[in-house]
Design a protein around this motif. Sequence first.
Motif, short mmCIF file in Angstrom:
data_model
loop_
_atom_site.label_atom_id
_atom_site.label_comp_id
_atom_site.label_asym_id
_atom_site.label_seq_id
_atom_site.Cartn_x
_atom_site.Cartn_y
_atom_site.Cartn_z
N THR A 16 0.85 -1.19 0.00
CA THR A 16 0.00 0.00 0.00
C THR A 16 0.89 1.24 0.00
O THR A 16 2.09 1.14 -0.24
N PHE A 17 0.31 2.40 0.24
CA PHE A 17 1.12 3.61 0.34
C PHE A 17 1.32 3.95 1.81
O PHE A 17 0.35 4.10 2.54
N VAL A 18 2.55 4.05 2.19
CA VAL A 18 2.86 4.41 3.57
C VAL A 18 3.22 5.89 3.58
O VAL A 18 4.11 6.32 2.85
N GLU A 19 2.49 6.63 4.39
CA GLU A 19 2.69 8.07 4.42
C GLU A 19 3.13 8.48 5.82
O GLU A 19 2.57 8.03 6.81
N ILE A 20 4.15 9.30 5.86
CA ILE A 20 4.62 9.82 7.15
C ILE A 20 4.52 11.34 7.11
O ILE A 20 5.01 11.98 6.18
N CYS A 21 3.87 11.87 8.11
CA CYS A 21 3.73 13.32 8.21
C CYS A 21 4.27 13.74 9.57
O CYS A 21 3.81 13.23 10.60
N VAL A 22 5.26 14.61 9.58
CA VAL A 22 5.86 14.99 10.86
C VAL A 22 5.97 16.50 10.97
O VAL A 22 5.85 17.22 9.99
N SER A 23 6.22 16.94 12.19
CA SER A 23 6.33 18.38 12.40
C SER A 23 7.21 18.66 13.60
O SER A 23 7.51 17.76 14.40
N GLY A 24 7.60 19.89 13.69
CA GLY A 24 8.18 20.38 14.92
C GLY A 24 9.65 20.11 15.14
O GLY A 24 10.10 20.06 16.27
#
Lengths: 156, 316
Positions: free
Chosen positions: B30-38
Amino acid sequence: MTGWLRWTAPAAAIAIASPAHAVQYLSIAQAQKLAFPSATGFAEMQAGRAWKAQSGGQTIGLFVFDRVIGKHLYIDYSVAIGSDGRVRRVDILQYRESYGDEVKGASWLAQFVGKGSGSSLQVGSDIRNISGATLSSHHVTEGVKRILAAYGNRAR
Amino acid sequence: MAIAPARALSAKVGSGFPQDMRRARPLLGTFVEICVSGSARSDVDDAVDAAFADVARVHRLMSFHEADSDVGRVNRDGYDAAVAVDPWTFQVLEAAIDLNRRSEGLFDVGVAPALQRLGLLPGVPDDPREPIGGGAHDAIELLPGRRVRLRHRGVRIDLGGIAKGFAVDRAVEVLNDRGVAGGIVNAGGDLAAFGSLPHVVDIRDPRDPRHALCRLRLRNAALASSGGRFDPLASAAVGPAAIVDPRSHARVCAIIGASVVAPSCMLADALTKVVMLAGEHATPLLQHWQAEALFVPASGDVRVTPHWQDSVDLAA
């Protein structure tokens, strides 16, 4: 524990893909740099499609841009191939999900005006996380295989 | 069919991070998405790369499709001799067997031959007979030295119902360890949010993938969903769920979609299969792991556990 409750969906159900679910992850230039951080330049082999990653006059790999396209979705992705002819990484550059009729509508098209490859959609306001039926990455996997077959021996 | 205007929608979401960084790769089917911040940009790049590397490692170890993965080796050689596996694979098998026991067989990583018979996994079962009952806790033996043995010749394991969640947990762990302040890791709908700010997540309606069933705010929690596979490159429709009942080897059809919120994504991932099969009878198991659930029956009303709504924003 009390029993399960009946969940009544709100009258105005949220539309996920209307007008479109779109995410711009990386531009081509950003993806090139991430795939080959030590490269000093990228020489275009095929316009808009394939680049040689170079460092100190040496080719250190190949960067290929591709797109899989379907009825309701298209995905831009890139494949970085090392000088050993193996896939180094695959990045999704852009993801757009839409549904037939809405694509023709002016409002759907309007959102992409001025959103060239250099600019990105506003993260957080245009994009949502979605859970649900598992999205298949089959088409991208097949695309990576095709790219490897076509370019794998040209990365050296 | 109501279609909300896009602008009204966008005003309601993403109040969190102006400095988000978002990456996606095709992994785990599948599509693995990583969203990070800070965090500083360069640190984040490295942390996200490390997180993807761990997801890729789970993929390599636990893929049913690759002959040299741990799962592939156990399936090939595990009946003849004990097979040593990676600590991660062992950890997932331990959890899977515990879940099998506690769910009275409803969660079973030993259903691979049944999935193969239905064409949901590649290959043909080696043993044409129906596997002997008893489930994973009986059929799979975990031995000292992280070795795995199969007690019956016909047993084949498939970690497809739990490994994706485990991979998400590993990615979150890496990001936490590297000091990333917050973010969300989403492996095709199995996801976990970490950090102090809540993340908005929509759950796709299995009856109509263009619409969300509801919207959640997740904070330091995981959410997983089961239902059909969805391929917008081919069709707007969601295919039937690739889940079989380990007791009857029949495909699930009474419930067409389920979502679970749990402390870890591995648990959420595995528990969705139990809810798909057991519906309201999954209550004791959900309580045991402090999980909340929602399911969509093929006909009739959507059902939720009593505290599900605590974390749900009404979408209207």
